[in-house]
Design an enzyme around this catalytic site. Structure first.
Site, mmCIF file in Angstrom:
data_model
loop_
_atom_site.group_PDB
_atom_site.id
_atom_site.type_symbol
_atom_site.label_atom_id
_atom_site.label_comp_id
_atom_site.label_asym_id
_atom_site.label_seq_id
_atom_site.Cartn_x
_atom_site.Cartn_y
_atom_site.Cartn_z
ATOM 1 N N ASP A 250 0.838 -1.202 0.000
ATOM 2 C CA ASP A 250 0.000 0.000 0.000
ATOM 3 C C ASP A 250 0.869 1.247 0.000
ATOM 4 O O ASP A 250 2.051 1.206 0.340
ATOM 5 C CB ASP A 250 -0.912 0.006 1.229
ATOM 6 C CG ASP A 250 -2.217 0.751 0.980
ATOM 7 O OD1 ASP A 250 -2.337 1.390 -0.089
ATOM 8 O OD2 ASP A 250 -3.111 0.705 1.842
ATOM 9 N N GLY A 251 0.254 2.362 -0.380
ATOM 10 C CA GLY A 251 0.934 3.647 -0.390
ATOM 11 C C GLY A 251 0.046 4.728 0.188
ATOM 12 O O GLY A 251 -1.165 4.555 0.310
ATOM 13 N N GLU B 25 2.155 3.341 -3.935
ATOM 14 C CA GLU B 25 1.612 2.015 -4.245
ATOM 15 C C GLU B 25 2.604 1.219 -5.097
ATOM 16 O O GLU B 25 2.851 0.034 -4.851
ATOM 17 C CB GLU B 25 0.283 2.160 -4.993
ATOM 18 C CG GLU B 25 -0.797 2.948 -4.274
ATOM 19 C CD GLU B 25 -1.643 2.091 -3.353
ATOM 20 O OE1 GLU B 25 -1.341 0.885 -3.221
ATOM 21 O OE2 GLU B 25 -2.609 2.628 -2.780
ATOM 22 N N ASP C 270 -5.036 -2.547 -2.893
ATOM 23 C CA ASP C 270 -6.313 -1.843 -3.043
ATOM 24 C C ASP C 270 -6.271 -0.825 -4.181
ATOM 25 O O ASP C 270 -7.207 -0.049 -4.366
ATOM 26 C CB ASP C 270 -6.743 -1.171 -1.737
ATOM 27 C CG ASP C 270 -5.774 -0.102 -1.249
ATOM 28 O OD1 ASP C 270 -4.917 0.337 -2.047
ATOM 29 O OD2 ASP C 270 -5.872 0.292 -0.073
ATOM 30 N N HIS D 5 -9.482 0.297 3.320
ATOM 31 C CA HIS D 5 -10.142 0.853 4.504
ATOM 32 C C HIS D 5 -11.428 0.081 4.847
ATOM 33 O O HIS D 5 -12.442 0.665 5.220
ATOM 34 C CB HIS D 5 -10.467 2.335 4.289
ATOM 35 C CG HIS D 5 -9.335 3.125 3.733
ATOM 36 N ND1 HIS D 5 -8.182 3.381 4.434
ATOM 37 C CD2 HIS D 5 -9.162 3.693 2.514
ATOM 38 C CE1 HIS D 5 -7.348 4.089 3.684
ATOM 39 N NE2 HIS D 5 -7.927 4.281 2.515
ATOM 40 N N ASP E 52 -1.382 -0.281 5.144
ATOM 41 C CA ASP E 52 -1.841 1.110 5.063
ATOM 42 C C ASP E 52 -1.358 1.913 6.265
ATOM 43 O O ASP E 52 -0.899 3.059 6.120
ATOM 44 C CB ASP E 52 -3.372 1.135 4.987
ATOM 45 C CG ASP E 52 -3.924 2.550 4.966
ATOM 46 O OD1 ASP E 52 -3.726 3.251 3.959
ATOM 47 O OD2 ASP E 52 -4.538 2.964 5.967
#
Length: 334
Positions: free
Chosen positions: A8-9, A43, A67, A121, A131
């Site tokens: 994730d980013g 990401e 995501d 989320h 995240d």
């Protein structure tokens, strides 16, 4: 044994202080970032570093939870076409985040991997852990301190961080044609990170809603039109309609709709309706798809649902480099 990891980013302001992270478990994760970057850069960097950190285990398949549809589509769908065109988009301009994508392309050689999209989320354990660490790294750069790089992958070679003073600049490939401010790599970053900052000057109005953005494509070219149809199908998906963050990303700030009843709906009214409606499967049958100028596309289709069928038209426009639905109208079929 398959290695399962989330990547994730995060970017505070997008662009702004940015972070990235991948996560397997509490004993196996890494994070880093930059003083100035974007969500998409984070990401991509998380995926790149995961491949590099597991390079000593080339026979082990990687299953990456992500995501970001931008990252998944870039790696699994669009990259071969970009390479055939000399890493150019259909409008002839360089692909965004080119250097990171080239490094990912090189890292894929000889590796077995799969990607799985997970909703951001939404309480997914691995995704939330990645995240959190990406956001912590971005927050650290915002506070001008070194982020927690994490324990890394067991057995991985120690990454080279000696290039902390290296700088790389490029001209922006946005409509402004203005050069992008140089960015200095931070020595605290876990790996040598070469940045292409061709989207830093184009903050997305919806990026504060969710750390994910669709790629910007020119309004001409077959892949761009395919994206429009895909986004329309996504907007008909009950799960997307129930998610105000993602639905809000798909609707233009000035969106309006004239429904099958003849009523005019505002953007907020549509989002409120999505939140309250009963989930229903809606089939989309494309009738036509036409370009209108250089930044608009008109899609007409038939929708079929348990409530009946309707003829519909959707005007999609490029807004800050993103396809968003500007106007929609439906007419019920007798």
């Amino acid at each position: 044994m398959t290695i399962v990891a989330a990547a994730d980013g995060s970017a505070l302001g997008n662009p702004g202080p940015a972070g990235w992270a991948w996560y397997v478990d509490e004993t196996c994760w890494r994070a880093g970032g930059w003083p100035h970057g974007t969500n998409n850069m984070g990401e991509l960097m998380a995926v790149l570093d995961l491949f590099k950190s597991t390079a000593h285990m080339p026979a082990e398949p990687l299953h990456i939870l992500c995501d970001s549809q931008y990252v998944i589509n870039s790696v699994t769908k669009w990259m071969p076409g970009w390479k055939r065109k000399g890493w150019k988009k259909s409008d002839g301009k360089p692909v965004l985040n080119l250097e990171l994508l080239k490094e990912i392309d090189a890292a894929l050689v000889g590796r077995k991997y799969t990607f799985e999209w997970v909703k951001g989320h939404a309480g997914h354990h691995l995704n939330e852990a990645a995240d959190d660490r990406a956001r912590d790294a971005a927050t650290a750069y915002q506070a001008k301190r070194s982020p927690n790089a994490g324990p890394g992958f067991p057995g991985a070679s120690t990454p080279d961080t000696s290039a902390g003073a290296a700088e790389e600049t490029v001209a922006a490939t946005t409509n402004t044609k203005s050069p992008v401010t140089p960015v200095r790599q931070a020595a605290a970053a876990p790996v040598q990170e070469r940045l292409l900052l061709d989207e830093l000057e184009q903050p997305d109005l919806f990026s504060m809603l969710e750390d994910e953005a669709d790629p910007a494509f020119a309004a001409h070219g077959p892949e761009s039109l395919e994206i429009v149809v895909g986004l329309e199908r996504e907007l008909l998906n009950p799960e997307v309609r129930a998610d105000p963050l993602r639905a809000g990303e798909l609707l233009h700030p000035n969106f309006a709709e004239i429904g099958v009843s003849g009523r005019r709906w505002s953007r907020q009214e549509i989002l409120d309706m999505f939140a309250d409606e009963e989930p229903a499967s809606i089939d989309l049958q494309v009738l036509s798809l036409d370009l209108l100028g250089t930044d608009s596309a008109l899609l007409t289709y038939r929708s079929v649902s348990p409530a009946g069928s309707a003829l519909r038209s959707s005007l999609w426009q490029l807004h800050n480099g993103q396809w968003r639905l500007r106007h929609h109208q439906g007419t019920r079929e007798s």
